[in-house]
Design an enzyme around this catalytic site. Structure first.
Site, mmCIF file in Angstrom:
data_model
loop_
_atom_site.group_PDB
_atom_site.id
_atom_site.type_symbol
_atom_site.label_atom_id
_atom_site.label_comp_id
_atom_site.label_asym_id
_atom_site.label_seq_id
_atom_site.Cartn_x
_atom_site.Cartn_y
_atom_site.Cartn_z
ATOM 1 N N SER A 18 0.618 -1.593 0.086
ATOM 2 C CA SER A 18 0.214 0.115 -0.151
ATOM 3 C C SER A 18 1.100 1.396 -0.149
ATOM 4 O O SER A 18 0.447 2.361 -0.442
ATOM 5 C CB SER A 18 -0.954 0.217 0.941
ATOM 6 N N GLY A 19 1.958 1.041 1.168
ATOM 7 C CA GLY A 19 2.555 2.087 0.736
ATOM 8 C C GLY A 19 3.686 2.741 0.101
ATOM 9 O O GLY A 19 3.477 3.739 -0.811
ATOM 10 N N CYS A 46 -1.832 -6.140 2.906
ATOM 11 C CA CYS A 46 -3.159 -5.605 3.229
ATOM 12 C C CYS A 46 -3.800 -6.333 2.053
ATOM 13 O O CYS A 46 -4.949 -6.606 1.802
ATOM 14 C CB CYS A 46 -3.226 -4.030 3.017
ATOM 15 N N CYS A 51 -5.702 -6.971 5.556
ATOM 16 C CA CYS A 51 -6.804 -6.373 5.191
ATOM 17 C C CYS A 51 -7.934 -7.078 4.781
ATOM 18 O O CYS A 51 -8.896 -7.831 5.251
ATOM 19 C CB CYS A 51 -6.554 -4.848 5.380
ATOM 20 N N LYS A 54 -8.894 -11.007 4.787
ATOM 21 C CA LYS A 54 -9.589 -11.010 6.332
ATOM 22 C C LYS A 54 -10.907 -10.452 5.934
ATOM 23 O O LYS A 54 -11.673 -11.592 6.199
ATOM 24 C CB LYS A 54 -8.921 -10.407 7.189
ATOM 25 N N GLY A 118 14.539 -6.709 -3.428
ATOM 26 C CA GLY A 118 15.737 -6.034 -3.687
ATOM 27 C C GLY A 118 16.880 -5.620 -2.419
ATOM 28 O O GLY A 118 16.383 -5.715 -1.384
ATOM 29 N N TYR A 180 -4.703 -7.813 17.323
ATOM 30 C CA TYR A 180 -6.728 -7.649 16.361
ATOM 31 C C TYR A 180 -6.439 -8.948 15.720
ATOM 32 O O TYR A 180 -7.428 -9.549 15.351
ATOM 33 C CB TYR A 180 -5.615 -6.554 14.847
ATOM 34 N N ILE A 181 -5.486 -9.346 15.197
ATOM 35 C CA ILE A 181 -5.412 -11.110 14.157
ATOM 36 C C ILE A 181 -5.891 -12.266 14.729
ATOM 37 O O ILE A 181 -6.846 -12.809 14.398
ATOM 38 C CB ILE A 181 -3.852 -10.675 13.731
ATOM 39 N N GLU A 184 -10.007 -11.124 15.608
ATOM 40 C CA GLU A 184 -10.181 -11.101 14.160
ATOM 41 C C GLU A 184 -10.942 -13.112 13.832
ATOM 42 O O GLU A 184 -11.642 -13.278 12.947
ATOM 43 C CB GLU A 184 -9.886 -10.970 13.137
ATOM 44 N N ARG A 207 -5.170 -5.504 24.053
ATOM 45 C CA ARG A 207 -3.865 -4.371 25.163
ATOM 46 C C ARG A 207 -3.559 -2.824 23.848
ATOM 47 O O ARG A 207 -4.264 -3.116 22.877
ATOM 48 C CB ARG A 207 -2.144 -5.231 25.159
ATOM 49 N N ASP A 305 4.317 -0.292 7.896
ATOM 50 C CA ASP A 305 4.340 -0.906 8.326
ATOM 51 C C ASP A 305 6.411 -1.278 9.050
ATOM 52 O O ASP A 305 6.640 -1.780 10.162
ATOM 53 C CB ASP A 305 4.460 -2.794 8.509
ATOM 54 N N ALA A 343 -10.273 0.090 13.153
ATOM 55 C CA ALA A 343 -11.453 -1.286 13.644
ATOM 56 C C ALA A 343 -10.978 -2.687 14.185
ATOM 57 O O ALA A 343 -9.489 -2.677 13.959
ATOM 58 C CB ALA A 343 -12.028 -1.018 12.266
ATOM 59 N N HIS A 437 -33.192 7.918 13.524
ATOM 60 C CA HIS A 437 -33.870 7.666 14.119
ATOM 61 C C HIS A 437 -34.625 5.857 13.502
ATOM 62 O O HIS A 437 -35.119 6.301 12.181
ATOM 63 C CB HIS A 437 -34.918 7.873 15.102
ATOM 64 N N GLU A 442 -27.379 6.909 16.969
ATOM 65 C CA GLU A 442 -28.212 7.432 17.267
ATOM 66 C C GLU A 442 -26.958 7.935 18.916
ATOM 67 O O GLU A 442 -27.354 8.917 19.422
ATOM 68 C CB GLU A 442 -29.190 7.938 16.939
HETATM 69 P P1 NDP Z 1 -0.851 -7.462 18.025
HETATM 70 O O1 NDP Z 1 0.048 -6.739 18.684
HETATM 71 O O2 NDP Z 1 -2.096 -6.870 17.987
HETATM 72 O O3 NDP Z 1 -0.783 -8.486 19.374
HETATM 73 C C1 NDP Z 1 -0.061 -9.745 19.433
HETATM 74 C C2 NDP Z 1 -0.421 -10.363 20.895
HETATM 75 O O4 NDP Z 1 0.028 -11.523 21.552
HETATM 76 C C3 NDP Z 1 -0.995 -9.730 21.955
HETATM 77 O O5 NDP Z 1 -2.204 -10.597 22.299
HETATM 78 C C4 NDP Z 1 0.624 -10.529 22.945
HETATM 79 O O6 NDP Z 1 -0.009 -10.067 24.574
HETATM 80 C C5 NDP Z 1 0.884 -11.296 22.032
HETATM 81 N N1 NDP Z 1 1.899 -12.280 22.406
HETATM 82 C C6 NDP Z 1 3.179 -11.772 21.425
HETATM 83 N N2 NDP Z 1 4.029 -12.142 22.331
HETATM 84 C C7 NDP Z 1 3.788 -13.742 22.376
HETATM 85 C C8 NDP Z 1 4.335 -14.799 23.137
HETATM 86 N N3 NDP Z 1 5.313 -14.619 22.740
HETATM 87 N N4 NDP Z 1 3.488 -15.698 23.213
HETATM 88 C C9 NDP Z 1 2.384 -15.296 23.924
HETATM 89 N N5 NDP Z 1 1.671 -14.185 23.186
HETATM 90 C C10 NDP Z 1 1.899 -13.376 22.685
HETATM 91 O O7 NDP Z 1 -0.546 -8.511 16.650
HETATM 92 P P2 NDP Z 1 -1.331 -8.848 15.774
HETATM 93 O O8 NDP Z 1 0.015 -10.175 14.944
HETATM 94 O O9 NDP Z 1 -2.696 -9.437 16.406
HETATM 95 O O10 NDP Z 1 -1.298 -7.691 14.774
HETATM 96 C C11 NDP Z 1 -0.618 -6.794 14.415
HETATM 97 C C12 NDP Z 1 -0.413 -5.996 13.755
HETATM 98 O O11 NDP Z 1 -1.455 -6.231 12.455
HETATM 99 C C13 NDP Z 1 -1.678 -5.099 14.184
HETATM 100 O O12 NDP Z 1 -0.732 -4.232 15.398
HETATM 101 C C14 NDP Z 1 -2.009 -4.072 13.797
HETATM 102 O O13 NDP Z 1 -1.725 -3.170 12.976
HETATM 103 C C15 NDP Z 1 -2.126 -4.838 12.313
HETATM 104 N N6 NDP Z 1 -3.780 -5.491 12.392
HETATM 105 C C16 NDP Z 1 -4.770 -4.430 11.795
HETATM 106 C C17 NDP Z 1 -5.784 -5.044 11.926
HETATM 107 C C18 NDP Z 1 -6.831 -3.714 11.808
HETATM 108 O O14 NDP Z 1 -6.551 -2.487 11.553
HETATM 109 N N7 NDP Z 1 -8.473 -4.768 11.197
HETATM 110 C C19 NDP Z 1 -6.309 -6.259 11.561
HETATM 111 C C20 NDP Z 1 -5.042 -6.812 12.060
HETATM 112 C C21 NDP Z 1 -3.902 -6.362 12.191
HETATM 113 P P3 NDP Z 1 0.689 -9.151 25.416
HETATM 114 O O15 NDP Z 1 -0.825 -8.208 24.884
HETATM 115 O O16 NDP Z 1 0.118 -9.243 26.139
HETATM 116 O O17 NDP Z 1 1.120 -8.026 24.612
#
Ligand code: NDP
Length: 458
Positions: A18-19, A46, A51, A54, A118, A180-181, A184, A207, A305, A343, A437, A442
């Site tokens: 994308s970027g 994406c 995105c 998914k 590259g 997120y992932i 979802e 988190r 990213d 989202a 409404h 609303e």
């Molecule tokens: P995230 O950083 O959102 O979440 C990672 C999760 O994995 C957290 O719950 C974390 O726990 C856990 N974790 C990390 N390391 C370990 C480990 N060693 N053992 C067990 N659990 C662990 O990453 P995602 O992979 O879900 O997504 C990556 C990025 O992709 C997102 O940050 C987002 O920017 C993007 N994304 C956006 C979407 C959207 O906009 N709808 C959809 C999908 C991805 P803890 O909370 O304890 O740290």
């Protein structure tokens, strides 16, 4: 605007996601001689691994609840079955179409799309499969890749990349991570009938999100039958015949057909020649850049990213635009990273813009407005799903600092509210807005009574 013929190109972009595509397309449109180098297919995370596929699976999985909900409205729907393979094939066909569009966008703009990986040789030189080419500027837009921690049996687990390509839907899936992932995919598989266990190492999912969002979504996931194993760490994964045995540090082992790790993503900077060229990286491998997307090397820039700022597609696209406008259209720009809405496409979805309560309290005295209700649709469908909306308002200025929603259509609703927050809207202006409404939206303009201070947990 070319930068002289001293180099083969004015811009070489690494990565057609994308970027990279937005930056390259604009740079070429403004007269730059541009090459884009892509090791895989044009489109990036994406479009090909994130995105878009998914969201298509999210749509596909939602029909299960639509069919159920329809019963309450008098529909008789018998014998609905789902063909996972057909959905994946349809999704792949759409991705092929989008890949073609990305390649065409670059071609039409006059950029040269080069297949290969590259590697940066020096601040103006890139090597692609032994062929060297030079450019006035190099833009690193190589994105990120899923990270799986080291543990016994790591080789047996999947990431989101493979989960989008599964030949069959697993009957039992263990998903590790609570971001997120993870949430979802948990919803996609659960809606289609899989037995889903979400394993999180802490006490709560998502988190970084507002506590009320985290708690509300967890409740909704559990209502659907998604099991959340909290404070739980995977010790090992063993392959036993056609299934996997997942061992945990504290609780009993669990059998699954598939183990998905969604434990974060990291910048794709390994062996790219960046450090050798003098580009400063953060500890996690992402590229350090300034507000103009420039790295520590004058001629090397990075967007998306790979810079690990706000890892969202529209942010990468905007960073690409800012880069091209600044350096190829003599129109210096920077991106404002405040109030970027986002989202999570769970069922129900989450959408937020602005500060969480915790963030807001650091610098502001706040008033909180929270509403929880059963959406009108579910009065007849009978579905036990509730919507939560929350506004965080600065007591001193009356400005709305944060909007948070868990509920159907949340992303469609919050996008509009993001405009209001960008414009600095006050709670009085929300109150003066007449609602539509009957909608859930609303409620955002009819919340009158703040949460009593005595009821706010600090
Ligand atoms: P995230 O950083 O959102 O979440 C990672 C999760 O994995 C957290 O719950 C974390 O726990 C856990 N974790 C990390 N390391 C370990 C480990 N060693 N053992 C067990 N659990 C662990 O990453 P995602 O992979 O879900 O997504 C990556 C990025 O992709 C997102 O940050 C987002 O920017 C993007 N994304 C956006 C979407 C959207 O906009 N709808 C959809 C999908 C991805 P803890 O909370 O304890 O740290």
């Amino acid at each position: 605007m070319t930068q002289g013929q001293r180099y083969d190109y004015d811009l070489i972009t690494l990565g057609a996601g994308s970027g990279g595509v937005r930056a390259s397309r604009l740079a070429a449109k403004y007269g730059g001689r541009v090459a884009v180098i892509e090791a895989s297919r044009p489109g990036g995370t994406c479009v090909l691994r994130g995105c878009v596929p998914k969201k298509l699976l999210v749509y596909g999985s939602h029909f299960a609840s639509h069919f159920q909900d329809a019963l309450g409205y008098g529909w008789q729907i018998g014998g609905a079955t789902h063909d996972w393979g057909a959905m994946i094939a349809a999704k792949n066909k759409e991705l092929d179409r989008l890949e073609g569009i990305y390649a065409r966008i670059l071609r039409d703009a006059g950029a040269n799309l080069i297949a290969g990986r590259g590697v940066i040789v020096d601040p103006h030189t890139v090597d692609v499969g032994g062929k060297r080419m030079t450019a006035g500027k190099i833009l690193v837009a190589v994105g990120g890749w899923p990270v799986v921690p080291d543990f016994p049996g790591r080789e047996h687990v999947l990431t989101s990349n493979e989960a989008l390509e599964l030949k069959e839907r697993p009957k039992r899936i263990v998903i590790v991570g609570g971001g997120y992932i993870a949430v979802e995919f948990a919803c996609i598989f659960r809606a289609l009938g899989s037995d889903v266990t979400l394993v999180i190492r802490s006490g709560a999912i998502l988190r970084g999100f507002d506590q009320d969002v985290r708690a509300t979504l967890a409740e909704e996931l559990e209502k659907q039958g998604i099991k959340i194993q909290r404070d739980c760490t995977v010790h090992s994964v063993e392959k036993k015949g056609g299934e996997y045995s997942v061992r945990f540090d504290k609780s009993e082992a669990m059998a699954a057909d598939c183990v998905l790790y969604a434990t974060g993503r990291a910048a794709n900077t390994a062996n790219l020649g960046l450090e050798e060229a003098g580009v400063q990286l953060k500890k996690n491998g992402s590229v350090v850049v300034d507000a103009q997307n420039r790295s520590s090397v004058e001629s090397i820039f990075a967007v998306g990213d790979v810079t690990d700022r706000v890892n969202l597609t529209p942010v990468a696209i905007n960073e690409g635009r800012v880069f091209a406008e600044t350096f190829f259209n003599n129109n210096p720009m920077t991106l404002d990273y405040t109030n970027i809405a986002s989202a999570v496409f769970t069922q129900p979805p989450v959408s937020v813009v602005g500060l969480t309560e915790e963030q807001a309290r650091k610098d502001h005295k706040v008033r909180l407005f929270i509403t929880r209700f059963k959406p009108m649709k579910h009065t007849l469908s009978g579905r036990d799903e509730r919507t939560m909306m929350k506004l965080i308002v600065d007591k001193a200025t009356d400005r709305v600092l944060g909007c948070h929603m868990v509920g159907e259509d949340a992303p469609e609703i919050v996008q509009g509210l993001a405009v209001a927050l960008k414009a600095g809207a006050t709670k009085a202006q929300f109150d003066a807005t007449v609602g539509i409404h009957p909608t859930a939206a609303e409620e955002f303009v009819t919340m009158r009574d703040p949460v009593p201070e005595k009821d706010i947990e600090l």
